[in-house]
Design a protein around this motif. Structure first.
Motif, PDB file in Angstrom:
ATOM      1  N   GLY A  49       0.778  -1.233   0.000  1.00  0.00           N
ATOM      2  CA  GLY A  49       0.000   0.000   0.000  1.00  0.00           C
ATOM      3  C   GLY A  49       0.807   1.279   0.000  1.00  0.00           C
ATOM      4  N   ARG A  50       2.091   1.178  -0.327  1.00  0.00           N
ATOM      5  CA  ARG A  50       2.955   2.363  -0.380  1.00  0.00           C
ATOM      6  C   ARG A  50       3.780   2.346  -1.649  1.00  0.00           C
ATOM      7  N   LEU A  51       4.094   3.525  -2.138  1.00  0.00           N
ATOM      8  CA  LEU A  51       5.004   3.663  -3.263  1.00  0.00           C
ATOM      9  C   LEU A  51       6.396   3.299  -2.760  1.00  0.00           C
ATOM     10  N   ALA A  52       7.031   2.281  -3.373  1.00  0.00           N
ATOM     11  CA  ALA A  52       8.328   1.793  -2.906  1.00  0.00           C
ATOM     12  C   ALA A  52       9.473   2.259  -3.798  1.00  0.00           C
ATOM     13  N   ALA A  53       9.195   2.384  -5.092  1.00  0.00           N
ATOM     14  CA  ALA A  53      10.222   2.812  -6.050  1.00  0.00           C
ATOM     15  C   ALA A  53       9.525   3.278  -7.313  1.00  0.00           C
ATOM     16  N   VAL A  74       4.588   8.157   0.803  1.00  0.00           N
ATOM     17  CA  VAL A  74       3.215   8.315   0.335  1.00  0.00           C
ATOM     18  C   VAL A  74       2.512   6.963   0.126  1.00  0.00           C
ATOM     19  N   ALA A  75       1.244   6.926   0.516  1.00  0.00           N
ATOM     20  CA  ALA A  75       0.419   5.739   0.330  1.00  0.00           C
ATOM     21  C   ALA A  75      -0.093   5.690  -1.105  1.00  0.00           C
ATOM     22  N   LEU A  76      -0.138   4.486  -1.675  1.00  0.00           N
ATOM     23  CA  LEU A  76      -0.675   4.291  -3.023  1.00  0.00           C
ATOM     24  C   LEU A  76      -1.040   2.830  -3.180  1.00  0.00           C
ATOM     25  N   SER A  77      -2.260   2.582  -3.584  1.00  0.00           N
ATOM     26  CA  SER A  77      -2.679   1.201  -3.858  1.00  0.00           C
ATOM     27  C   SER A  77      -2.517   0.919  -5.348  1.00  0.00           C
ATOM     28  N   GLU A  78      -2.402  -0.344  -5.663  1.00  0.00           N
ATOM     29  CA  GLU A  78      -2.306  -0.744  -7.067  1.00  0.00           C
ATOM     30  C   GLU A  78      -3.566  -0.329  -7.819  1.00  0.00           C
ATOM     31  N   GLU A  79      -4.714  -0.434  -7.180  1.00  0.00           N
ATOM     32  CA  GLU A  79      -5.979  -0.053  -7.817  1.00  0.00           C
ATOM     33  C   GLU A  79      -6.006   1.434  -8.163  1.00  0.00           C
ATOM     34  N   GLU A  80      -5.530   2.283  -7.246  1.00  0.00           N
ATOM     35  CA  GLU A  80      -5.461   3.722  -7.517  1.00  0.00           C
ATOM     36  C   GLU A  80      -4.561   3.998  -8.715  1.00  0.00           C
ATOM     37  N   ALA A  81      -3.397   3.366  -8.736  1.00  0.00           N
ATOM     38  CA  ALA A  81      -2.427   3.597  -9.808  1.00  0.00           C
ATOM     39  C   ALA A  81      -2.939   3.121 -11.161  1.00  0.00           C
ATOM     40  N   ARG A  82      -3.780   2.095 -11.165  1.00  0.00           N
ATOM     41  CA  ARG A  82      -4.319   1.553 -12.422  1.00  0.00           C
ATOM     42  C   ARG A  82      -5.588   2.274 -12.893  1.00  0.00           C
ATOM     43  N   ALA A  83      -6.094   3.199 -12.117  1.00  0.00           N
ATOM     44  CA  ALA A  83      -7.313   3.925 -12.499  1.00  0.00           C
ATOM     45  C   ALA A  83      -7.065   4.724 -13.777  1.00  0.00           C
ATOM     46  N   PRO A  84      -8.038   4.752 -14.676  1.00  0.00           N
ATOM     47  CA  PRO A  84      -7.877   5.521 -15.918  1.00  0.00           C
ATOM     48  C   PRO A  84      -7.527   6.975 -15.619  1.00  0.00           C
ATOM     49  N   GLY A  85      -6.531   7.484 -16.314  1.00  0.00           N
ATOM     50  CA  GLY A  85      -6.132   8.874 -16.172  1.00  0.00           C
ATOM     51  C   GLY A  85      -5.236   9.166 -14.976  1.00  0.00           C
ATOM     52  N   PHE A  86      -4.861   8.149 -14.191  1.00  0.00           N
ATOM     53  CA  PHE A  86      -4.007   8.400 -13.025  1.00  0.00           C
ATOM     54  C   PHE A  86      -2.695   9.017 -13.468  1.00  0.00           C
ATOM     55  N   GLN A  87      -2.232  10.016 -12.717  1.00  0.00           N
ATOM     56  CA  GLN A  87      -0.933  10.645 -12.945  1.00  0.00           C
ATOM     57  C   GLN A  87      -0.218  10.758 -11.610  1.00  0.00           C
TER      58      GLN A  87
END
Length: 92
Positions: A49-53, A74-87
């Motif tokens: 659940g975190r950005l590692a690299a 910073v926290a980041l899930s794989e689902e959030e990162a794969r969402a359309p338009g994610f930057q």
């Protein structure tokens, strides 16, 4: 607990610049952000659940932002990162 600076690396390969920030593990989830019309890309490595690299190819702006985000943990899930338009800048 105090932490040292985020490790980072770069290598120029002809017209391509590879830049890496953070330390990834073999079992990290990987999400690739890219524009189909360009060789430029950003690979997000997510662990627990975190950005590692972050690995970038011809995306210096993403690399610099990644170094700041990694330093903050910073926290980041794989689902959030794969969402359309994610930057990546959405995490700043």
């Amino acid at each position: 607990m105090a932490h040292g600076p985020v490790p980072w690396f770069w290598s120029d390969q002809g017209e391509l610049r590879l830049q890496i920030a953070g330390l990834r593990a073999a079992d990290d989830a990987h999400v690739v952000l890219r524009d189909a019309a360009s060789p430029a890309a950003t690979v997000l490595c997510i662990r627990e659940g975190r950005l590692a690299a972050v690995e970038t190819l011809n995306r210096a702006g993403d690399h610099m932002l990644a170094r700041r985000l990694l330093a903050k943990g910073v926290a980041l899930s794989e689902e959030e990162a794969r969402a359309p338009g994610f930057q990546l800048k959405a995490l700043a």
